[in-house]
Design a protein around this motif. Structure first.
Motif, PDB file in Angstrom:
ATOM      1  N   LYS A  69      46.598  26.136  36.020  1.00 33.82           N
ATOM      2  CA  LYS A  69      46.246  25.371  37.104  1.00 33.82           C
ATOM      3  C   LYS A  69      46.960  25.849  38.244  1.00 33.82           C
ATOM      4  N   LEU A  70      46.228  26.599  39.361  1.00 36.89           N
ATOM      5  CA  LEU A  70      46.939  27.170  40.496  1.00 36.89           C
ATOM      6  C   LEU A  70      46.331  26.211  41.830  1.00 36.89           C
ATOM      7  N   ALA A  71      47.254  26.305  42.865  1.00 37.73           N
ATOM      8  CA  ALA A  71      46.659  25.908  44.316  1.00 37.73           C
ATOM      9  C   ALA A  71      46.848  27.012  45.053  1.00 37.73           C
ATOM     10  N   VAL A  98      40.135  37.178  28.767  1.00 34.66           N
ATOM     11  CA  VAL A  98      38.854  37.042  29.874  1.00 34.66           C
ATOM     12  C   VAL A  98      39.577  35.872  30.587  1.00 34.66           C
ATOM     13  N   ILE A  99      39.925  36.314  31.943  1.00 32.79           N
ATOM     14  CA  ILE A  99      40.067  35.286  32.993  1.00 32.79           C
ATOM     15  C   ILE A  99      38.921  34.623  33.670  1.00 32.79           C
ATOM     16  N   VAL A 100      38.697  33.406  33.604  1.00 32.14           N
ATOM     17  CA  VAL A 100      37.366  32.666  33.960  1.00 32.14           C
ATOM     18  C   VAL A 100      37.768  32.097  35.383  1.00 32.14           C
ATOM     19  N   GLU A 101      37.199  32.601  36.496  1.00 37.06           N
ATOM     20  CA  GLU A 101      37.503  32.072  37.965  1.00 37.06           C
ATOM     21  C   GLU A 101      36.282  31.669  38.540  1.00 37.06           C
ATOM     22  N   ASP A 102      36.537  30.685  39.475  1.00 44.55           N
ATOM     23  CA  ASP A 102      35.278  29.925  40.264  1.00 44.55           C
ATOM     24  C   ASP A 102      34.806  31.102  41.109  1.00 44.55           C
ATOM     25  N   VAL A 103      35.997  31.654  42.031  1.00 50.55           N
ATOM     26  CA  VAL A 103      35.781  32.296  43.116  1.00 50.55           C
ATOM     27  C   VAL A 103      37.093  33.333  43.336  1.00 50.55           C
ATOM     28  N   VAL A 104      36.686  34.417  43.642  1.00 49.75           N
ATOM     29  CA  VAL A 104      37.517  35.365  43.987  1.00 49.75           C
ATOM     30  C   VAL A 104      37.673  35.931  45.567  1.00 49.75           C
ATOM     31  N   ASP A 105      38.373  35.193  46.207  1.00 51.97           N
ATOM     32  CA  ASP A 105      38.214  35.457  47.599  1.00 51.97           C
ATOM     33  C   ASP A 105      39.219  36.624  48.086  1.00 51.97           C
ATOM     34  N   SER A 106      40.359  36.102  48.549  1.00 53.36           N
ATOM     35  CA  SER A 106      41.506  37.027  49.038  1.00 53.36           C
ATOM     36  C   SER A 106      42.117  37.857  47.784  1.00 53.36           C
ATOM     37  N   ASN A 108      44.414  36.418  45.892  1.00 54.79           N
ATOM     38  CA  ASN A 108      45.939  36.005  45.943  1.00 54.79           C
ATOM     39  C   ASN A 108      46.172  35.368  44.459  1.00 54.79           C
ATOM     40  N   SER A 109      45.305  34.287  44.172  1.00 57.91           N
ATOM     41  CA  SER A 109      45.336  33.655  42.915  1.00 57.91           C
ATOM     42  C   SER A 109      45.133  34.419  41.715  1.00 57.91           C
ATOM     43  N   LEU A 110      44.263  35.363  41.768  1.00 56.39           N
ATOM     44  CA  LEU A 110      43.750  36.334  40.788  1.00 56.39           C
ATOM     45  C   LEU A 110      44.911  37.111  40.429  1.00 56.39           C
ATOM     46  N   GLN A 121      51.797  41.346  27.931  1.00 58.94           N
ATOM     47  CA  GLN A 121      51.412  42.602  27.058  1.00 58.94           C
ATOM     48  C   GLN A 121      50.224  42.400  26.319  1.00 58.94           C
ATOM     49  N   PRO A 122      49.161  41.704  26.829  1.00 58.07           N
ATOM     50  CA  PRO A 122      47.653  41.704  26.046  1.00 58.07           C
ATOM     51  C   PRO A 122      46.997  43.239  25.748  1.00 58.07           C
ATOM     52  N   ARG A 123      46.327  43.393  24.955  1.00 61.53           N
ATOM     53  CA  ARG A 123      45.532  44.466  24.670  1.00 61.53           C
ATOM     54  C   ARG A 123      44.447  44.876  25.610  1.00 61.53           C
ATOM     55  N   SER A 124      43.708  43.852  26.303  1.00 62.70           N
ATOM     56  CA  SER A 124      42.757  44.034  27.618  1.00 62.70           C
ATOM     57  C   SER A 124      42.797  42.824  28.305  1.00 62.70           C
ATOM     58  N   VAL A 125      42.414  43.054  29.850  1.00 62.24           N
ATOM     59  CA  VAL A 125      42.298  41.712  30.452  1.00 62.24           C
ATOM     60  C   VAL A 125      41.099  42.274  31.361  1.00 62.24           C
ATOM     61  N   ALA A 126      40.260  41.256  31.441  1.00 60.70           N
ATOM     62  CA  ALA A 126      38.822  41.346  32.114  1.00 60.70           C
ATOM     63  C   ALA A 126      38.786  40.029  32.798  1.00 60.70           C
ATOM     64  N   VAL A 127      38.159  40.334  34.097  1.00 59.78           N
ATOM     65  CA  VAL A 127      38.068  38.938  34.810  1.00 59.78           C
ATOM     66  C   VAL A 127      36.477  38.701  35.056  1.00 59.78           C
TER      67      VAL A 127
END
Length: 179
Positions: A69-71, A98-106, A108-110, A121-127
């Motif tokens: 949870k981020l603000a 797999v990172i699940v985001e509502d919106v990627v704008d700037s 910064n939070s991503l 150190q995960p094997r892979s990261v997708a958004v």
């Protein structure tokens, strides 16, 4: 259709039926990509809750879920500094994430989320993001793999997104109107 919250006007941008169709297609892509893996889906709260719930209904592979949870907003204004309200409590070493985001704008939070996850150190990261605002990005990302809709740099509410806590429960997505 228009709605008003705290003297701000919003007009419908994306209908819930369009959202559902796009989520079904993203779900198919994820099922194919991770067919023989056991990925971890990490939702970024609060905004992702509706998107992630509907997305997980389309996922038919073995997987795990977690949340952070981020603000990063005050009203309609993006903040440069991201506050971590609930941290990640899962070991991701060697895992497909797999990172699940509502919106990627700037972004910064991503970027903040990616830094936390990559430190493990995960094997892979997708958004996977429901909305992407390419004109608002201030960071470059090479792992935004799943995008529901690209939209203009408008402030949006509905389908989990809010304005000062209001509007999250609308099934459609609305953008703020000017004037």
């Amino acid at each position: 259709m228009k709605i008003t919250i705290d003297q701000k006007q919003f007009e419908r941008l994306i209908d819930y039926h369009q959202i559902k169709k796009r989520i079904r297609l993203i779900g198919i892509q994820l099922n194919v990509t991770y067919e023989n893996q056991h990925p971890v889906f990490i939702g970024v709260l609060n905004g992702c809750f509706m998107f992630m719930a509907d997305l997980m209904k389309q996922i038919h592979i073995a997987c795990e879920l977690s949340f952070v949870k981020l603000a990063s907003y005050t009203g309609t204004e993006r903040q440069a500094r991201v506050k971590e309200l609930i941290g990640l409590e899962m070991d991701l070493a060697g895992r497909d994430v797999v990172i699940v985001e509502d919106v990627v704008d700037s972004g910064n939070s991503l970027k903040h989320t990616l830094d936390i996850i990559r430190a493990q150190q995960p094997r892979s990261v997708a958004v996977c993001t429901l909305l992407l605002k390419p004109d608002a990005l201030v960071h470059q990302f090479d792992n935004i793999a799943y995008v529901g809709f690209e939209i203009a740099n408008d402030f949006v509410i509905g389908y989990g997104l809010d304005y000062n806590g209001a509007g999250r429960t609308f099934p459609d997505i609305y953008r703020e109107t000017r004037g």
